[in-house]
Design a protein around this motif. Structure first.
Motif, PDB file in Angstrom:
ATOM      1  N   ARG A   2      24.657  -5.264 -30.119  1.00 29.82           N
ATOM      2  CA  ARG A   2      23.542  -5.966 -29.843  1.00 29.82           C
ATOM      3  C   ARG A   2      22.676  -6.543 -31.069  1.00 29.82           C
ATOM      4  NH1 ARG A   2      20.738  -5.008 -25.293  1.00 29.82           N
ATOM      5  NH2 ARG A   2      18.631  -4.638 -26.506  1.00 29.82           N
ATOM      6  N   CYS A   3      22.177  -7.867 -30.853  1.00 26.49           N
ATOM      7  CA  CYS A   3      21.799  -8.695 -32.148  1.00 26.49           C
ATOM      8  C   CYS A   3      20.193  -8.757 -31.981  1.00 26.49           C
ATOM      9  CB  CYS A   3      22.486 -10.042 -32.268  1.00 26.49           C
ATOM     10  SG  CYS A   3      24.257  -9.771 -32.776  1.00 26.49           S
ATOM     11  N   GLY A   4      19.577  -8.854 -32.912  1.00 27.75           N
ATOM     12  CA  GLY A   4      18.123  -9.042 -32.699  1.00 27.75           C
ATOM     13  C   GLY A   4      17.575  -9.610 -34.027  1.00 27.75           C
ATOM     14  N   VAL A  16      11.268 -18.143 -32.864  1.00 25.13           N
ATOM     15  CA  VAL A  16      12.460 -17.350 -32.233  1.00 25.13           C
ATOM     16  C   VAL A  16      12.664 -17.836 -30.894  1.00 25.13           C
ATOM     17  CG1 VAL A  16      11.942 -15.401 -33.462  1.00 25.13           C
ATOM     18  CG2 VAL A  16      11.107 -15.573 -31.253  1.00 25.13           C
ATOM     19  N   LEU A  17      11.922 -18.855 -30.375  1.00 23.51           N
ATOM     20  CA  LEU A  17      12.173 -19.216 -28.914  1.00 23.51           C
ATOM     21  C   LEU A  17      13.462 -20.105 -28.707  1.00 23.51           C
ATOM     22  CD1 LEU A  17       8.619 -20.017 -27.908  1.00 23.51           C
ATOM     23  CD2 LEU A  17       9.773 -18.159 -27.448  1.00 23.51           C
ATOM     24  N   GLU A  18      13.890 -20.771 -29.528  1.00 23.91           N
ATOM     25  CA  GLU A  18      15.530 -21.504 -29.772  1.00 23.91           C
ATOM     26  C   GLU A  18      16.199 -20.509 -29.577  1.00 23.91           C
ATOM     27  OE1 GLU A  18      17.681 -24.993 -31.614  1.00 23.91           O
ATOM     28  OE2 GLU A  18      15.780 -24.518 -32.367  1.00 23.91           O
ATOM     29  N   GLY A  23      20.445 -17.588 -25.870  1.00 22.83           N
ATOM     30  CA  GLY A  23      21.095 -16.374 -25.958  1.00 22.83           C
ATOM     31  C   GLY A  23      21.763 -15.770 -26.842  1.00 22.83           C
ATOM     32  N   CYS A  24      21.087 -16.278 -28.169  1.00 22.04           N
ATOM     33  CA  CYS A  24      21.779 -15.486 -29.410  1.00 22.04           C
ATOM     34  C   CYS A  24      21.200 -14.411 -30.079  1.00 22.04           C
ATOM     35  CB  CYS A  24      21.193 -16.767 -30.699  1.00 22.04           C
ATOM     36  SG  CYS A  24      22.070 -18.396 -30.672  1.00 22.04           S
ATOM     37  N   VAL A  25      19.936 -13.848 -29.286  1.00 24.40           N
ATOM     38  CA  VAL A  25      19.493 -12.581 -29.518  1.00 24.40           C
ATOM     39  C   VAL A  25      19.243 -11.662 -28.252  1.00 24.40           C
ATOM     40  CG1 VAL A  25      18.492 -13.207 -31.658  1.00 24.40           C
ATOM     41  CG2 VAL A  25      17.230 -13.343 -29.672  1.00 24.40           C
ATOM     42  N   ILE A  62      15.396 -15.108 -18.230  1.00 21.69           N
ATOM     43  CA  ILE A  62      16.305 -14.064 -19.314  1.00 21.69           C
ATOM     44  C   ILE A  62      15.871 -12.856 -19.329  1.00 21.69           C
ATOM     45  CG2 ILE A  62      17.147 -14.229 -21.907  1.00 21.69           C
ATOM     46  CD1 ILE A  62      15.465 -16.964 -22.032  1.00 21.69           C
ATOM     47  N   PRO A  63      16.391 -12.136 -18.254  1.00 20.54           N
ATOM     48  CA  PRO A  63      16.247 -10.831 -18.031  1.00 20.54           C
ATOM     49  C   PRO A  63      16.506  -9.780 -18.869  1.00 20.54           C
ATOM     50  CG  PRO A  63      17.837 -11.480 -16.494  1.00 20.54           C
ATOM     51  CD  PRO A  63      17.435 -12.973 -17.450  1.00 20.54           C
ATOM     52  N   ASP A  64      17.562 -10.072 -19.739  1.00 19.65           N
ATOM     53  CA  ASP A  64      17.996  -8.890 -20.461  1.00 19.65           C
ATOM     54  C   ASP A  64      17.356  -8.870 -21.959  1.00 19.65           C
ATOM     55  OD1 ASP A  64      19.612  -8.182 -18.487  1.00 19.65           O
ATOM     56  OD2 ASP A  64      21.397  -9.392 -19.135  1.00 19.65           O
TER      57      ASP A  64
END
Length: 116
Positions: A2-4, A16-18, A23-25, A62-64
């Motif tokens: 997982r990335c954050g 961070v919205l982009e 789906g990058c994070v 973006i549920p996850d």
């Protein structure tokens, strides 16, 4: 894996919205204190960031994505964060400096937030 990403209290959510929409994070860690040392007071302004990010996630389906809040977490701020839309919390000083111990501190946070 997982990335954050982690943003400081002074950084707007828009930064961070982009990454979120692409789906990058998997996790956005919102710091509720200035980075560097423990025991700081929770900055209530982070509540608005949590709400903004939660609205964006819901609107864009973006549920996850995990919204993590780190810093100044105690029995009062835990509930505030979860009600605003956070999905996980990071507590340090409240937990490790609790007069009745770590387990009691964690139980109190969970109870205050309505989590068993």
């Amino acid at each position: 894996m997982r990335c954050g990403v982690c943003i400081a209290p002074s950084t707007p959510c828009s930064q961070v919205l982009e990454l979120v929409s692409m789906g990058c994070v998997d996790v956005v860690n919102l710091l509720a204190v200035e980075p560097g040392f423990g025991g700081q007071k929770f900055q209530v302004s982070v509540k608005e960031k949590i709400q903004q990010l939660r609205s964006f996630i819901d609107e864009h389906r973006i549920p996850d994505l995990e919204i993590m809040v780190d810093g100044g977490i105690n029995t009062q701020t835990a509930r505030l964060c979860l009600e605003a839309g956070a999905s996980s919390l990071v507590a340090g000083s409240f937990v490790f400096n609790h007069k009745l111990g770590v387990l009691q501190a964690l139980e109190e946070i969970r109870a205050s937030a309505g989590v068993e």
